[in-house]
Design a protein around this motif. Structure first.
Motif, short mmCIF file in Angstrom:
data_model
loop_
_atom_site.label_atom_id
_atom_site.label_comp_id
_atom_site.label_asym_id
_atom_site.label_seq_id
_atom_site.Cartn_x
_atom_site.Cartn_y
_atom_site.Cartn_z
N ILE A 191 9.59 5.59 -4.02
CA ILE A 191 9.16 4.76 -5.33
C ILE A 191 7.57 5.11 -5.21
O ILE A 191 7.02 4.75 -4.45
CB ILE A 191 9.35 3.25 -5.17
N PRO A 192 7.11 5.71 -6.24
CA PRO A 192 5.70 6.11 -6.55
C PRO A 192 4.78 5.19 -6.73
O PRO A 192 5.19 4.04 -7.38
CB PRO A 192 5.62 7.38 -7.42
N THR B 38 13.36 -1.15 -0.85
CA THR B 38 12.53 -1.82 0.11
C THR B 38 11.06 -1.37 0.00
O THR B 38 10.56 -0.37 -0.07
CB THR B 38 13.11 -1.02 1.37
N LEU B 39 10.28 -2.39 0.12
CA LEU B 39 8.95 -2.35 -0.01
C LEU B 39 8.20 -2.96 1.32
O LEU B 39 8.55 -4.07 1.71
CB LEU B 39 8.44 -3.13 -1.22
N ASN B 40 7.26 -2.31 1.78
CA ASN B 40 6.53 -2.71 3.17
C ASN B 40 5.17 -3.08 2.54
O ASN B 40 4.40 -2.28 1.91
CB ASN B 40 6.65 -1.76 4.16
N GLY B 41 4.69 -4.32 2.95
CA GLY B 41 3.39 -4.59 2.52
C GLY B 41 2.93 -5.95 3.71
O GLY B 41 3.20 -5.77 4.87
N GLY C 203 1.04 -1.17 -0.14
CA GLY C 203 -0.11 0.02 -0.05
C GLY C 203 0.79 1.34 -0.03
O GLY C 203 1.99 1.31 0.46
N ALA C 204 0.28 2.37 -0.41
CA ALA C 204 0.81 3.68 -0.62
C ALA C 204 0.94 4.38 0.85
O ALA C 204 -0.08 4.11 1.47
CB ALA C 204 0.35 4.53 -1.72
N ASP C 205 2.06 5.25 0.92
CA ASP C 205 1.75 5.87 2.37
C ASP C 205 1.05 7.23 1.99
O ASP C 205 0.57 7.48 0.98
CB ASP C 205 3.29 6.10 2.92
N GLU C 206 1.04 8.33 2.89
CA GLU C 206 0.58 9.55 2.88
C GLU C 206 1.07 10.37 1.46
O GLU C 206 0.24 11.17 0.92
CB GLU C 206 0.62 10.36 3.99
N ALA C 207 2.24 10.06 1.20
CA ALA C 207 2.88 10.84 -0.10
C ALA C 207 2.57 10.01 -1.33
O ALA C 207 3.44 10.20 -2.31
CB ALA C 207 4.19 10.94 0.20
N ASN C 208 1.85 8.84 -0.91
CA ASN C 208 1.55 7.91 -2.34
C ASN C 208 2.77 7.20 -2.74
O ASN C 208 2.95 7.05 -4.05
CB ASN C 208 0.92 8.78 -3.53
N ASN C 209 3.72 7.00 -1.86
CA ASN C 209 4.77 6.21 -2.31
C ASN C 209 4.72 4.81 -1.76
O ASN C 209 4.00 4.48 -0.76
CB ASN C 209 6.32 6.84 -1.67
N ILE C 210 5.42 3.78 -2.35
CA ILE C 210 5.03 2.26 -1.96
C ILE C 210 6.47 1.63 -1.43
O ILE C 210 6.50 0.54 -0.99
CB ILE C 210 4.46 1.55 -3.00
N GLY C 211 7.56 2.47 -1.56
CA GLY C 211 8.74 2.01 -0.89
C GLY C 211 9.88 3.13 -1.24
O GLY C 211 9.49 4.12 -1.71
N THR C 212 11.14 2.73 -0.84
CA THR C 212 12.24 3.60 -1.00
C THR C 212 13.66 2.77 -1.50
O THR C 212 13.54 1.56 -1.65
CB THR C 212 12.56 4.09 0.33
N ILE C 213 14.29 3.60 -2.12
CA ILE C 213 15.65 3.06 -2.61
C ILE C 213 16.75 3.95 -1.67
O ILE C 213 16.70 5.27 -1.74
CB ILE C 213 15.87 3.17 -3.98
#
Length: 722
Positions: free
Chosen positions: A413-414, A441-444, A393-403
Motif C-alpha cells: 500500500i503506497p 495490515t498497517l503498522n503505526g 509512517g512509510a518504510d524505505e520503499a515508501n509503503n505504509i502497509g500490506t495486503i
C-alpha cells in the motif's frame, strides 16, 4: 385507453393547484439534497429492471449527483398522485431454498406530518413480473394507502375482501413503511366514489412499519361503518410484526434510514432490522427488529424456488420523496469486514474504551472475507477511515502497509494512498471461493495531541466497496494517555554497521538506553525481525542503561540480509525511539558429523544361519545448522563383503525393530532415517542413538559361509528435504 385518460385527468388536477406546484418544487430540492447525501451504495444496472414503463414514477438518479462514488439511487415518488416500483431482474431473484440478506438505505422526505404515503419492500411472484403494482377495480394505477402493493379498497358495498385482493401485487409478501395514517371511516366517506381510506384504523396517529401478504383475504379485516340495512364496508389491514412510534422521527425526518432484511430458509421467517446503521458514519446501531413467519407456498405457489423482490411507493394528496439506495443484493456476494487494533507494545488488542499510551506501537488489521455468492467480489476499493492519534509512517520503499490474500498474493500500500486520516486503496485481487480473504495490515504509532492527560479517540467506520457488494467495518473508540517519554535508545559496538553472522549465536544486536530520571525499575525490549514481531525480552532498568545484547531467535532468521528493529519501554510506560540493525546471516549447512569409519562384526561359524551385532556401536551423526523447520533424509547402500575374490554368503541388513523384517543393504538404497528440526536446535542429530538390541545394522551370515576376513563399504547418502 380508458385508464390512461383517468391518469392524465388526475395529473392535470394536481398540477392545477398552485400549492401543489410549490410543494413539487420543494420536493425537487429535497430529492437533490437526499441524493447528494446518499450513503455508499451500488450501481443498479446489473441487478434491477430500470426500463420503467408509462405510469411508473420511478427514476434512477445518476451517480454523478451523489457524494458517494459509484452509487445510484432510485427515486420512487416526488410529487402527489404518483405510484412507482422497481423490481430485481430474473438473474437476481431470491433463492427461497437458501438464506438470503438484502440491505439498503431508505429516504422518506423531511416534511414530518405532511408527508405521505410511503414505501413497501415486497417479495413476489406476480405473473406481471417487473410490471407488478397495485391497481384499481378498473385497472387504473392507484397510489395512496396502497403504497403501490396493497389492494385497493373501492367496493364498499361488499363484506368480501376478494376485490381488494385482486388489485394487489399477487403472490407476495410485503413490509410497509407507512408515513401517512389512513383512518377515514365515516359512512359518508366510505360510501363515496372515492372508496374507503382506513387501512390504519387500528394504529396510532404516527408512522409505522408492518408486514403481511398483500394478495391474501386474511390481510384485510372487513368492517361495516353503516347499518345492516344500509352497509358501508371498509378494510383495515392486519399489521403483523409492527414497529410503531410516538412521533414523526421514525421515517420522515430528512435522514436516510438503513434496512436489513434476512430470509431464513430453514425456519421460513423474515427478519427486518430498521435503523441498524448510523446514516452519517455507517456505524452499527441497535435497530428496531421484527421476525415474522413467511409461507413460501403463498409467495411461490408454482414452487419455482425463487421470488422477485423490490420496492413500491406511492403518494396521494400528500407529497413525499421516496428513494432507495441499495447496499447488498442477496445471492450475488455475501461478504464481511472486521477491524482489529492491537497494541504491540502492551501485547493486547485495543477494545472499546481501553487505554493505550502515546508512543506505543500498534498494528491495525482489516480482515475481508468472502463467504458465498454467484459472483466473485470484484473491484474492491478499501475506503478506510483511520482513527485520530495514530500515525502510519512509510518504510524505505515508501509503503505504509500490506495486503495479504488467501492465495498467497501480497500487495503493498503506497503512502500516496493516504490523505490525512483517510486511506483509499484498490485491491488487485478479486475475492472468491478460491481466494476468500484479504488482510490489510498497517503498522503505526500512537500520538497524543494537545495537553497532557487522556484523549478520547472516536470510533471509525470503513467501507470496502466492490462493484457488486459493500462490506462495512467498525473500529471501537479508545483512549490515549500521554507519556512524557524520557528514554532514548542507541546501537553500540558492531551493531552500528552491517554485521555478518555465520552462526545463530552471532546474530546479535547490542544497544544502550538512557532513562532520564532513573525511577523506572524494569524495561522491555520489543524486537521486530524482517517485519514480524518477535517475542519481547524483559530486563532490568540497570541492564538497559549499562548496555544489553539481544540475540535474534534462530527461528526468526532467514538466509541473507535480516533487518532487526528494536525499541524499548519501561515500567513508567516511556517508549524509546526505534533503532535498526542489518544482520547478514550466512545460512547453516547440512552435512555429516561424526560417522563410524571402521565397524567390525565377529563370531564363530556354527554351520547355521546367524545374525551378528557390531563389536562396538555405530556412530552416525547429521550436522544440520540451517535452523528450525529444516528437514533431511538419510539412506544407505552397501557393497558385497569379500575376502579377496571370495564373497561372503551373507550381507549387512538394517532392522528398525524386532517385529520388522531385516532389509538387506545392497546396491539399492534403504531409508535409514528422516528428520525435521522442530525446535531450532543446532545440536548434531545422532541417528544411531537408539540402535540397541535388535535395532540397527547387523551382519546376517548364511549356513554355508566359510571363515575369513571379509570387507565391504557402506555408502551413506544425506538428502535435503522431507
Amino acid at each position: 385507453m380508458r385508464w390512461k385518460k383517468m391518469f392524465l385527468a388526475a395529473a392535470v388536477a394536481v398540477v392545477g393547484v398552485g400549492v401543489g406546484q410549490q410543494v413539487a418544487h420543494g420536493q425537487s430540492w429535497s430529492a437533490t439534497q437526499a441524493v447528494k447525501n446518499a450513503p455508499q451504495g451500488l450501481l443498479m444496472g446489473d441487478y434491477f429492471d430500470t426500463d420503467f414503463g408509462f405510469g411508473n414514477s420511478a427514476q434512477v438518479l445518476d451517480s454523478s449527483k451523489t457524494t458517494a462514488p459509484n452509487t445510484q439511487v432510485v427515486q420512487l415518488t416526488s410529487n402527489g398522485g404518483q405510484i412507482g416500483w422497481v423490481w430485481t431482474n430474473d438473474k437476481t431473484k431470491i433463492n427461497l431454498k437458501q438464506n438470503a440478506t438484502a440491505a439498503m438505505w431508505m429516504y422518506f422526505d423531511g416534511q414530518t406530518s405532511s408527508s405521505g404515503d410511503g414505501m413497501a419492500f415486497v417479495v413476489q411472484n406476480d405473473p406481471r413480473g417487473t410490471a407488478a403494482h397495485a391497481t384499481g377495480l378498473a385497472g387504473a394505477d392507484v397510489g395512496g394507502e396502497t403504497l403501490g402493493t396493497w389492494g385497493t379498497d373501492q367496493n364498499y358495498t361488499s363484506p368480501s375482501a376478494d376485490s381488494i385482493v385482486n388489485t394487489a401485487v399477487q403472490d407476495s409478501w410485503a413490509i410497509e413503511f407507512d408515513t401517512y395514517v389512513n383512518k377515514k371511516i365515516d359512512k359518508g366517506t366510505v360510501a363515496s366514489s372515492a372508496g374507503a381510506n382506513a387501512f390504519d384504523a387500528d394504529m396510532n396517529n404516527y408512522p409505522h412499519i408492518a408486514s403481511n401478504y398483500p394478495a391474501q383475504a386474511s390481510t384485510y379485516q372487513m368492517r361495516n361503518a353503516g347499518t345492516t340495512n344500509d352497509p358501508a364496508y371498509y378494510a383495515v389491514l392486519d399489521h403483523k410484526g409492527a414497529i410503531t412510534s410516538n412521533d414523526y422521527k421514525l421515517m420522515t425526518d430528512g435522514n436516510w434510514h438503513h434496512l436489513t432484511v434476512k430470509w431464513n430458509a430453514a425456519k421460513q421467517t423474515m427478519t427486518y432490522d430498521y435503523n441498524d446503521k448510523d446514516p452519517k458514519t455507517g456505524a452499527p446501531l441497535v435497530g428496531k427488529t421484527q421476525t415474522v413467519p413467511v409461507d413460501p407456498n403463498i409467495i411461490d405457489p408454482q414452487h419455482t424456488g425463487f421470488a422477485r423482490w423490490g420496492f413500491t411507493g406511492s403518494t396521494g394528496t400528500a407529497i413525499e420523496t421516496n428513494a432507495v439506495d441499495f447496499e447488498q443484493i442477496p445471492g450475488i456476494v455475501s461478504s464481511t469486514a472486521k477491524a482489529t487494533l492491537t497494541d504491540e507494545t502492551q501485547g493486547q488488542d485495543v477494545t472499546s474504551g481501553s487505554t493505550i499510551y502515546s508512543g506505543d506501537h500498534v498494528k491495525l488489521n482489516y480482515d475481508l472475507n468472502y463467504e458465498s455468492g454467484s459472483q466473485n467480489w470484484k473491484s474492491i476499493s478499501a475506503r478506510i477511515k483511520l482513527p485520530t492519534n495514530l500515525t502510519f509512517g512509510a518504510d524505505e520503499a515508501n509503503n505504509i502497509g500490506t495486503i495479504t490474500y488467501a492465495n498467497g498474493d501480497t500487495q503493498s500500500i503506497p503512502a500516496s494512498d493516504l490523505s490525512g486520516q483517510s486511506l483509499t486503496t484498490l485491491l488487485k485481487d478479486e475475492l472468491s471461493d478460491d481466494n476468500n480473504s484479504a488482510k490489510i495490515t498497517l503498522n503505526g504509532t500512537v500520538d497524543h495531541s494537545g495537553s497532557a492527560g487522556t484523549v478520547a479517540v472516536a470510533s471509525t467506520v470503513s467501507n470496502f466497496v466492490g462493484s457488486n457488494a459493500i462490506a462495512t467495518s467498525n473500529l471501537d473508540g479508545f483512549n490515549v494517555t500521554s507519556v512524557n517519554s524520557s528514554m532514548t535508545l542507541a546501537l553500540t559496538g558492531a551493531s552500528t554497521a552491517d554485521k555478518d553472522a555465520k552462526t545463530a549465536d552471532e546474530a546479535t544486536v547490542t544497544a544502550k538506553a538512557t532513562i532520564l530520571g532513573g525511577t523506572a525499575t524494569t524495561a522491555t525490549i520489543h524486537p521486530v525481525v524482517n517485519g514480524q514481531k518477535s517475542a519481547d525480552v524483559n530486563i532490568t532498568a540497570s541492564q538497559a542503561t549499562n548496555g544489553f545484547t539481544y540475540t535474534v531467535p534462530v527461528a526468526d532468521l532467514q538466509p541473507g540480509l535480516n533487518k532487526v528493529v528494536l525499541y524499548m519501554t519501561d515500567s513508567l510506560h516511556d517508549v524509546s525511539n526505534s533503532v535498526a540493525a542489518n544482520i547478514n546471516y550466512v545460512a547453516g549447512s547440512l552435512d555429516f558429523g561424526d560417522v563410524s569409519t571402521d565397524v567390525t562384526y565377529a563370531g564363530d561359524l556354527t554351520g547355521g544361519q546367524q545374525q551378528l551385532a557390531p563389536a562396538k556401536p555405530w556412530s552416525v551423526n547429521v550436522a544440520d545448522t540451517r535452523g528450525k523447520d529444516s528437514a533431511w533424509k538419510l539412506t544407505a547402500s552397501a557393497t558385497p563383503l569379500v575376502d579377496g575374490t571370495h564373497a561372503l554368503a551373507g550381507s549387512l541388513v538394517y532392522q528398525t525393530n524386532t517385529a520388522d523384517l531385516a532389509q538387506p543393504l545392497g546396491s539399492t538404497s534403504v531409508l535409514i532415517a528422516d528428520h525435521t528440526n522442530t525446535d531450532g536446535s543446532l545440536t548434531p542429530f545422532n541417528v544411531a542413538s537408539d540402535w540397541t538390541g535388535k535395532t540397527g545394522i547387523f551382519l546376517n551370515v548364511n549356513g554355508g559361509a566359510t571363515a575369513g576376513d571379509y570387507e565391504g563399504t557402506v555408502n551413506w547418502t544425506l538428502v535435503n528435504g522431507e
